[in-house]
Scaffold this active site. Structure first.
Site, PDB file in Angstrom:
ATOM      1  N   GLY A 150    -142.657  21.358 -65.117  1.00  0.00           N
ATOM      2  CA  GLY A 150    -142.529  22.680 -65.932  1.00  0.00           C
ATOM      3  C   GLY A 150    -143.202  23.926 -65.015  1.00  0.00           C
ATOM      4  O   GLY A 150    -143.451  23.454 -63.967  1.00  0.00           O
ATOM      5  N   ASP A 207    -142.561  13.817 -66.516  1.00  0.00           N
ATOM      6  CA  ASP A 207    -141.688  14.842 -67.589  1.00  0.00           C
ATOM      7  C   ASP A 207    -140.614  14.280 -68.170  1.00  0.00           C
ATOM      8  O   ASP A 207    -140.041  13.411 -67.548  1.00  0.00           O
ATOM      9  CB  ASP A 207    -141.366  16.052 -66.563  1.00  0.00           C
ATOM     10  CG  ASP A 207    -141.404  17.334 -67.270  1.00  0.00           C
ATOM     11  OD1 ASP A 207    -142.104  18.211 -66.936  1.00  0.00           O
ATOM     12  OD2 ASP A 207    -140.541  17.479 -68.198  1.00  0.00           O
ATOM     13  N   ASN A 208    -140.395  14.854 -69.264  1.00  0.00           N
ATOM     14  CA  ASN A 208    -139.202  14.498 -70.134  1.00  0.00           C
ATOM     15  C   ASN A 208    -138.192  15.548 -70.076  1.00  0.00           C
ATOM     16  O   ASN A 208    -136.957  15.205 -70.409  1.00  0.00           O
ATOM     17  CB  ASN A 208    -139.149  14.049 -71.399  1.00  0.00           C
ATOM     18  CG  ASN A 208    -139.610  15.373 -72.273  1.00  0.00           C
ATOM     19  OD1 ASN A 208    -139.741  16.458 -71.783  1.00  0.00           O
ATOM     20  ND2 ASN A 208    -139.320  15.303 -73.705  1.00  0.00           N
ATOM     21  N   THR A 219    -138.150  21.116 -71.330  1.00  0.00           N
ATOM     22  CA  THR A 219    -138.136  22.702 -70.660  1.00  0.00           C
ATOM     23  C   THR A 219    -138.255  22.517 -69.153  1.00  0.00           C
ATOM     24  O   THR A 219    -138.138  23.712 -68.593  1.00  0.00           O
ATOM     25  CB  THR A 219    -139.071  23.510 -71.306  1.00  0.00           C
ATOM     26  OG1 THR A 219    -140.258  23.027 -71.393  1.00  0.00           O
ATOM     27  CG2 THR A 219    -138.716  23.912 -72.625  1.00  0.00           C
ATOM     28  N   ASN A 242    -151.967   9.486 -76.740  1.00  0.00           N
ATOM     29  CA  ASN A 242    -151.595   8.545 -75.837  1.00  0.00           C
ATOM     30  C   ASN A 242    -152.109   8.695 -74.383  1.00  0.00           C
ATOM     31  O   ASN A 242    -152.476   7.710 -73.706  1.00  0.00           O
ATOM     32  CB  ASN A 242    -149.807   8.619 -75.513  1.00  0.00           C
ATOM     33  CG  ASN A 242    -149.073   7.777 -76.658  1.00  0.00           C
ATOM     34  OD1 ASN A 242    -149.533   6.968 -77.166  1.00  0.00           O
ATOM     35  ND2 ASN A 242    -148.151   8.510 -76.780  1.00  0.00           N
ATOM     36  N   LYS A 251    -159.182   6.638 -71.691  1.00  0.00           N
ATOM     37  CA  LYS A 251    -160.360   5.875 -72.115  1.00  0.00           C
ATOM     38  C   LYS A 251    -160.138   4.535 -71.355  1.00  0.00           C
ATOM     39  O   LYS A 251    -161.341   4.117 -70.818  1.00  0.00           O
ATOM     40  CB  LYS A 251    -160.139   5.467 -73.522  1.00  0.00           C
ATOM     41  CG  LYS A 251    -161.210   4.544 -74.136  1.00  0.00           C
ATOM     42  CD  LYS A 251    -160.829   4.802 -75.763  1.00  0.00           C
ATOM     43  CE  LYS A 251    -161.492   3.333 -76.037  1.00  0.00           C
ATOM     44  NZ  LYS A 251    -161.346   2.630 -77.590  1.00  0.00           N
ATOM     45  N   TYR A 307    -146.716  24.722 -83.128  1.00  0.00           N
ATOM     46  CA  TYR A 307    -147.484  24.489 -81.849  1.00  0.00           C
ATOM     47  C   TYR A 307    -148.890  24.785 -82.007  1.00  0.00           C
ATOM     48  O   TYR A 307    -149.635  24.141 -81.469  1.00  0.00           O
ATOM     49  CB  TYR A 307    -146.829  25.878 -80.880  1.00  0.00           C
ATOM     50  CG  TYR A 307    -147.457  26.097 -79.505  1.00  0.00           C
ATOM     51  CD1 TYR A 307    -146.753  25.235 -78.545  1.00  0.00           C
ATOM     52  CD2 TYR A 307    -148.179  27.174 -79.344  1.00  0.00           C
ATOM     53  CE1 TYR A 307    -147.392  25.418 -77.322  1.00  0.00           C
ATOM     54  CE2 TYR A 307    -148.539  27.522 -77.961  1.00  0.00           C
ATOM     55  CZ  TYR A 307    -148.129  26.555 -77.123  1.00  0.00           C
ATOM     56  OH  TYR A 307    -148.592  26.685 -75.811  1.00  0.00           O
ATOM     57  N   THR A 365    -149.509  33.314 -69.246  1.00  0.00           N
ATOM     58  CA  THR A 365    -149.457  33.148 -67.806  1.00  0.00           C
ATOM     59  C   THR A 365    -148.116  33.399 -67.484  1.00  0.00           C
ATOM     60  O   THR A 365    -146.900  32.957 -68.128  1.00  0.00           O
ATOM     61  CB  THR A 365    -150.141  31.821 -67.444  1.00  0.00           C
ATOM     62  OG1 THR A 365    -151.355  31.678 -68.060  1.00  0.00           O
ATOM     63  CG2 THR A 365    -150.100  31.833 -65.905  1.00  0.00           C
TER      64      THR A 365
HETATM   65  P1  NAD Z   1    -143.185  24.583 -69.677  1.00  0.00           P
HETATM   66  O1  NAD Z   1    -142.381  24.625 -70.863  1.00  0.00           O
HETATM   67  O2  NAD Z   1    -142.376  25.352 -68.357  1.00  0.00           O
HETATM   68  O3  NAD Z   1    -143.751  23.330 -69.192  1.00  0.00           O
HETATM   69  C1  NAD Z   1    -143.953  22.164 -70.287  1.00  0.00           C
HETATM   70  C2  NAD Z   1    -143.433  20.848 -69.413  1.00  0.00           C
HETATM   71  O4  NAD Z   1    -143.628  19.732 -70.594  1.00  0.00           O
HETATM   72  C3  NAD Z   1    -141.781  21.105 -69.131  1.00  0.00           C
HETATM   73  O5  NAD Z   1    -141.741  20.524 -67.790  1.00  0.00           O
HETATM   74  C4  NAD Z   1    -141.335  20.044 -70.216  1.00  0.00           C
HETATM   75  O6  NAD Z   1    -140.010  19.290 -69.850  1.00  0.00           O
HETATM   76  C5  NAD Z   1    -142.364  18.871 -70.453  1.00  0.00           C
HETATM   77  N1  NAD Z   1    -142.570  18.338 -71.825  1.00  0.00           N
HETATM   78  C6  NAD Z   1    -142.305  18.841 -72.883  1.00  0.00           C
HETATM   79  N2  NAD Z   1    -142.185  17.859 -74.027  1.00  0.00           N
HETATM   80  C7  NAD Z   1    -142.576  16.836 -73.180  1.00  0.00           C
HETATM   81  C8  NAD Z   1    -142.769  15.408 -73.603  1.00  0.00           C
HETATM   82  N3  NAD Z   1    -142.562  15.031 -75.045  1.00  0.00           N
HETATM   83  N4  NAD Z   1    -143.000  14.640 -72.896  1.00  0.00           N
HETATM   84  C9  NAD Z   1    -143.058  14.762 -71.520  1.00  0.00           C
HETATM   85  N5  NAD Z   1    -143.012  16.109 -71.122  1.00  0.00           N
HETATM   86  C10 NAD Z   1    -142.684  17.066 -71.906  1.00  0.00           C
HETATM   87  O7  NAD Z   1    -144.469  25.402 -70.101  1.00  0.00           O
HETATM   88  P2  NAD Z   1    -145.753  25.939 -69.254  1.00  0.00           P
HETATM   89  O8  NAD Z   1    -145.763  27.278 -69.377  1.00  0.00           O
HETATM   90  O9  NAD Z   1    -145.647  25.313 -67.893  1.00  0.00           O
HETATM   91  O10 NAD Z   1    -146.878  25.175 -70.152  1.00  0.00           O
HETATM   92  C11 NAD Z   1    -147.738  24.168 -69.466  1.00  0.00           C
HETATM   93  C12 NAD Z   1    -148.627  23.712 -70.670  1.00  0.00           C
HETATM   94  O11 NAD Z   1    -149.556  24.914 -70.656  1.00  0.00           O
HETATM   95  C13 NAD Z   1    -148.222  23.607 -72.082  1.00  0.00           C
HETATM   96  O12 NAD Z   1    -148.977  22.451 -72.535  1.00  0.00           O
HETATM   97  C14 NAD Z   1    -148.544  24.843 -72.925  1.00  0.00           C
HETATM   98  O13 NAD Z   1    -148.790  24.706 -74.025  1.00  0.00           O
HETATM   99  C15 NAD Z   1    -149.649  25.136 -72.189  1.00  0.00           C
HETATM  100  N6  NAD Z   1    -149.899  26.803 -72.066  1.00  0.00           N
HETATM  101  C16 NAD Z   1    -149.056  27.638 -71.348  1.00  0.00           C
HETATM  102  C17 NAD Z   1    -149.290  29.004 -71.326  1.00  0.00           C
HETATM  103  C18 NAD Z   1    -148.270  30.158 -70.599  1.00  0.00           C
HETATM  104  O14 NAD Z   1    -148.483  31.388 -70.780  1.00  0.00           O
HETATM  105  N7  NAD Z   1    -147.810  29.548 -69.802  1.00  0.00           N
HETATM  106  C19 NAD Z   1    -150.002  29.532 -72.306  1.00  0.00           C
HETATM  107  C20 NAD Z   1    -150.841  28.952 -73.247  1.00  0.00           C
HETATM  108  C21 NAD Z   1    -150.749  27.170 -72.967  1.00  0.00           C
END
Ligand code: NAD
Ligand code: UDP
Length: 311
Positions: free
Chosen positions: A12, A33-34, A37, A99, A105, A145, A175
């Site tokens: 991601g 990653d799955n 997104t 998981n 752990k 969420y 971010t």
């Molecule tokens: P993103 O959507 O680009 O990345 C999320 C990644 O997780 C993707 O590659 C997606 O394919 C993968 N994913 C989703 N469900 C999955 C699953 N069940 N199994 C395996 N992979 C899975 O988002 P991001 O902005 O890179 O966010 C990354 C993390 O940071 C997230 O946990 C998000 O909640 C957290 N976060 C991001 C922001 C931000 O502003 N970017 C703010 C707060 C929190």
């Protein structure tokens, strides 16, 4: 010393930057990653590195590996994506946390949770401090969420207390930066793509709601610093840029920097959209000696340059 590190959600936006940084620091990185997104394209430049490994896996099912550290980032972050299949979003946060904590752990790994400013909901305390419990609508459109992430924090703290798992909880504020997906739906990517295509800039509501935007390199610095703190510091800790802007100000800045002819159009405000958001980063300054270095203007210029190459 070279560490072996697992990054869930590594393909991601944030995950790909983290993979890159940890590899550059001489570590071995396993990216899981799955591709919900995330995209292979985000990490394709890392595939030739012998210390990088890419695995397609969904965190809602158990996964076994031997690593020293786990960064748990898997979860869609954009409202349109996390609301697409809300039950799956909850499963990703909650079952994913179970998981990964179970794995940590078992193998005695340190584990960092990418939590979010959304745990504060539509905040009544401003700026948000870590001690604030939040104001979340548990049956609203963002709850899949917000509540999923809140439950993940609860799981983390209890694995720490009950099983002595070495945890870190990081509350990430908005971010942005290169490798955001052009169709991600978040405000910075939407506005930049619209400006570059001379389409209307879509402001939801009046544009008076605020957000505080952190550039990705600053965020990754904070994330790695947190992971490297001693075991007695577990967070939660806010990481974000405290400079707060209205969405209207952001739209005007993007139009100005791109020199776009785009006009502003007003669209309905999504339900439960927080009216204000700004991190209090006193704890990050004190515990991590961290504060953001890149201002919005500079970060937007870099991000716009990136989007010019992908659109
Ligand atoms: P993103 O959507 O680009 O990345 C999320 C990644 O997780 C993707 O590659 C997606 O394919 C993968 N994913 C989703 N469900 C999955 C699953 N069940 N199994 C395996 N992979 C899975 O988002 P991001 O902005 O890179 O966010 C990354 C993390 O940071 C997230 O946990 C998000 O909640 C957290 N976060 C991001 C922001 C931000 O502003 N970017 C703010 C707060 C929190
Ligand atoms: N927003 C907007 N136009 C867009 C996308 C988002 O006005 O095209 C607004 C949205 O309503 C919210 C803010 O920008 O008030 C930030 O939205 P985003 O989805 O980026 O993140 P979050 O709401 O999770 O902070």
């Amino acid at each position: 010393m070279k560490k072996k590190i697992l990054i869930t959600g590594g393909a991601g936006f944030l995950g790909s930057h983290l993979c890159e940084r940890l590899l550059n620091e001489g570590n071995e990185v396993v990216c899981l990653d799955n591709y919900f997104t995330g995209q292979k394209q985000n990490i394709s430049h890392l595939l030739s590195n012998p210390y990088f490994e890419l695995i397609r896996h969904d965190v809602t099912t158990p996964f076994f590996i031997e690593v020293d550290e786990i960064y748990n980032l898997a979860c869609p972050a954009s409202p349109i994506h996390y609301q697409y299949n809300p039950i799956k979003t909850i499963k990703t946060s909650v079952m994913g946390a179970i998981n990964m904590l179970g794995l940590a752990k078992r193998i005695k790994a340190k584990i960092l949770q990418s939590s979010t400013s959304e745990v504060y909901g539509d905040p009544e305390v401003h700026p948000q401090v870590e001690s604030y419990w939040g104001h979340v609508n548990p049956i609203g459109t963002r709850a899949c969420y917000d509540e999923g992430k809140r439950c993940a924090e609860t799981l983390f703290i209890n694995y720490y207390k009950q099983n002595e798992v070495r945890i870190k909880i990081m509350r990430i504020f908005n971010t942005y930066g290169p490798r955001m997906h052009p169709n991600d739906g978040r405000v910075v990517s939407n506005f930049i793509v619209q400006a570059l295509k001379s389409e209307d800039i879509t402001i939801y509501g009046t544009g008076n709601q605020t957000r505080s935007f952190c550039y990705v390199s600053d965020l990754i610095d904070g994330m790695i610093k947190l992971m490297n703190t001693g075991d007695d510091f577990i967070g939660p800790i806010n990481i974000g840029n405290p400079n707060e802007f209205t969405i209207m100000e952001l739209a005007k800045k993007v139009i100005e920097i791109t020199g776009s002819k785009s006009k502003i159009s007003y669209n309905p405000l999504p339900s439960d959209d927080p009216t204000q958001r700004q991190p209090n980063i006193t704890l990050a300054k004190e515990k991590l000696n961290w504060q953001p270095k890149i201002n919005l203007e500079e970060g937007l210029i870099n991000t716009i340059d990136y989007f010019k190459t992908v659109i």
